[in-house]
Every structure is written in C-alpha cells, then in structure tokens.
Design a protein around this motif. Sequence first.
Motif, short mmCIF file in Angstrom:
data_model
loop_
_atom_site.label_atom_id
_atom_site.label_comp_id
_atom_site.label_asym_id
_atom_site.label_seq_id
_atom_site.Cartn_x
_atom_site.Cartn_y
_atom_site.Cartn_z
N LEU A 108 0.83 -1.21 0.00
CA LEU A 108 0.00 0.00 0.00
C LEU A 108 0.87 1.27 0.00
CD1 LEU A 108 -2.66 -1.23 2.60
CD2 LEU A 108 -3.04 -0.87 0.14
N ALA A 109 1.96 1.22 0.76
CA ALA A 109 2.86 2.39 0.82
C ALA A 109 3.51 2.62 -0.55
CB ALA A 109 3.92 2.17 1.88
N LYS A 110 3.90 1.53 -1.22
CA LYS A 110 4.53 1.68 -2.55
C LYS A 110 3.59 2.41 -3.50
CE LYS A 110 7.78 -2.13 -2.98
NZ LYS A 110 7.91 -3.53 -3.37
N ARG A 111 2.31 2.03 -3.45
CA ARG A 111 1.33 2.70 -4.32
C ARG A 111 1.23 4.18 -3.95
NH1 ARG A 111 -4.96 1.96 -3.88
NH2 ARG A 111 -5.07 4.19 -3.94
N ASN A 112 1.22 4.46 -2.65
CA ASN A 112 1.15 5.86 -2.23
C ASN A 112 2.36 6.66 -2.72
OD1 ASN A 112 -1.32 5.65 -0.92
ND2 ASN A 112 -0.39 5.02 1.03
N PHE A 113 3.55 6.06 -2.62
CA PHE A 113 4.77 6.78 -3.04
C PHE A 113 4.75 7.01 -4.56
CE2 PHE A 113 7.01 4.51 0.73
CZ PHE A 113 6.44 5.41 1.62
N GLU A 114 4.27 5.99 -5.31
CA GLU A 114 4.19 6.16 -6.77
C GLU A 114 3.20 7.26 -7.11
OE1 GLU A 114 3.45 2.21 -8.29
OE2 GLU A 114 5.44 1.63 -7.54
N ASP A 115 2.02 7.22 -6.49
CA ASP A 115 0.99 8.23 -6.78
C ASP A 115 1.48 9.64 -6.41
OD1 ASP A 115 -0.59 6.16 -7.59
OD2 ASP A 115 -1.96 6.22 -5.87
N ALA A 116 2.30 9.72 -5.38
CA ALA A 116 2.82 11.03 -4.95
C ALA A 116 4.03 11.47 -5.77
CB ALA A 116 3.19 10.97 -3.46
N GLY A 117 4.55 10.57 -6.61
CA GLY A 117 5.72 10.89 -7.43
C GLY A 117 7.00 10.95 -6.62
N LEU A 118 7.06 10.18 -5.53
CA LEU A 118 8.21 10.27 -4.62
C LEU A 118 9.03 8.98 -4.53
CD1 LEU A 118 6.47 12.25 -1.72
CD2 LEU A 118 8.27 13.12 -3.23
N SER A 119 8.67 7.96 -5.31
CA SER A 119 9.32 6.64 -5.17
C SER A 119 10.84 6.70 -5.29
CB SER A 119 8.80 5.67 -6.24
OG SER A 119 7.43 5.55 -6.13
N ASP A 120 11.34 7.60 -6.14
CA ASP A 120 12.79 7.64 -6.38
C ASP A 120 13.59 8.00 -5.13
OD1 ASP A 120 12.28 7.06 -8.94
OD2 ASP A 120 12.71 9.07 -9.75
N PHE A 121 12.93 8.62 -4.16
CA PHE A 121 13.67 9.07 -2.97
C PHE A 121 13.55 8.10 -1.81
CE2 PHE A 121 11.92 12.67 -5.27
CZ PHE A 121 13.09 13.29 -5.66
N ILE A 122 12.78 7.03 -2.01
CA ILE A 122 12.42 6.19 -0.85
C ILE A 122 12.87 4.75 -1.05
CG2 ILE A 122 10.52 5.38 0.60
CD1 ILE A 122 8.97 7.95 -0.37
N ASP A 123 13.68 4.27 -0.13
CA ASP A 123 14.21 2.91 -0.16
C ASP A 123 13.53 2.13 0.97
OD1 ASP A 123 15.76 0.63 0.13
OD2 ASP A 123 17.65 1.70 0.46
N ILE A 124 12.59 1.24 0.60
CA ILE A 124 11.83 0.49 1.61
C ILE A 124 12.59 -0.78 1.97
CG2 ILE A 124 9.66 -0.68 2.14
CD1 ILE A 124 8.32 1.04 -0.04
N ARG A 125 12.78 -1.01 3.26
CA ARG A 125 13.42 -2.25 3.71
C ARG A 125 12.39 -3.06 4.50
NH1 ARG A 125 19.28 -1.38 3.82
NH2 ARG A 125 19.56 0.25 2.25
#
Length: 207
Positions: free
Chosen positions: A94-111
């Motif tokens: 769910l968080a990945k979808r939120n980051f993609e929708d917000a256009g912020l995925s490139d800055f976030i490394d999920i572990r």
Amino acid sequence: MLDSKIDSVLKRIEEQEKFEQENPYKIPNSEKVLAIGRNTGIFYNILLKSMDAKKILEIGMSLGYSTIWFAEAISKKTGGKIITIDQDKKKIELAKRNFEDAGLSDFIDIRHGDALEVLLDIKNESNSSESFDFVFIDADKERYIQYFDVLFPMVKPGGLIGADNILFPERFQKFASLYVKHVRNNPKIRSVTLPIDNGEELSLKLT
Ligand SMILES: C[S@@+](CC[C@H](N)C(=O)[O-])C[C@H]1O[C@@H](n2cnc3c(N)ncnc32)[C@H](O)[C@@H]1O
C-alpha cells in the motif's frame, strides 16, 4: 504550497485514518494506518527543510504518511534519500502505491523485515557511521530504547532523532517515559518533548 499529487495522497491517507477512527472495529489493528498527525508531518517537514536534511532513516513506515512528509522536504535536492523500515508486507504494498501516486518513489528505499535486524544490517553497510541527518522512531514502542542504542552511532553530530507517541495513547506511556529518561541520560543528547498531536521527543545529537 504542496505539489497536488503529494497533497492528494496525504489527504487520501488522512481520510482512511478518519474512517478507521470512526469505525474502530471494522478494520483489524494490523491493517490500520496509525499515522502521525498532520501537524506533526508539517512540523518535521519544516524542520527537515530548514536543516537541509539529505539522509533520513525511518523505523515504522505503515502506509507511508510520515515518509511522504519527510520525502517532500528532501525531494527537490540532489542526493536526498530516505530509508524506511516495516515488517508488514501488505502495508509495504500500500505504501509503494502511495509513493508512486505522490511521485516520490525515487527518494524512498523500503526495507522489509524486523526493524532491529534491518537496523543492524544498515549499520553493517559501508558509509552508515554518522551518516543520517534525521532518524524517526515510530514502530513497536517497547523497543524504542533498543532502536535508539543501535541507531545513535549512525546519526551525524548535529543530527536529530524524533520519536512518536511520547504523550498518547496512554497505554504507551510507560515505554515512552523510559525512552525519554534513557535519551536524556545520554550526555551527547539534548532533548525535549513537544506536545504536538501524540507527542514527539525531539533529540539533538550534540557531538
Ligand atoms: C505507528 S505505525 C507507523 C506510522 C508511520 N510512521 C506514519 O506516521 O505514517 C507502526 C508501524 O511499525 C511497524 N512495526 C511494528 N513493529 C515492527 C518491527 N518490530 N519491525 C518492523 N516494523 C514494525 C508496523 O507494521 C506499523 O506499520
């Protein structure tokens, strides 16, 4: 003003959390948002922008509400990165979808994984020593002290450590007060409790 994509994802998560609070028995605890309050998000966003933070570590991501406030503060700068940890696979999706929708995925490394184990892995990575400008603790309350002890050497002198739920909910107060006592006993820390939303312990690493 916030970017419209970021703003709409933040509002979507806020609405989801409002629904959960109004219907506490409809959603199992394991699937709840449990995010910081909006004022807390704004507070850390302002702080991170003013200190020109580039490297951030978050323990306890959930659906990424707090992560988005942090990412927005660093996303326009080169080299900025957030590492965020959660053990729940569903929340990560769910968080990945939120980051993609917000256009912020490139800055976030999920572990993914148990926070203590992931923290120890990060500690073993090269360049981890004194490398984070800001660390945010918001996972299982009974382990805040353990997290602090592992992450402390990874924070830059002049860097900050924030911890959520220091004042509320009341059931966490025992752990919160032990955490506050622990950080304030560290001679390299200056620390204060801020009565914003659920209460934040904000700690500066002095040297
Ligand atoms: C309060 S929520 C985080 C909320 C998020 N910081 C926000 O404000 O949007 C706590 C999260 O920590 C995660 N968590 C709890 N214990 C954990 C552990 N031992 N290791 C990794 N994640 C954990 C839970 O899955 C949950 O998503």
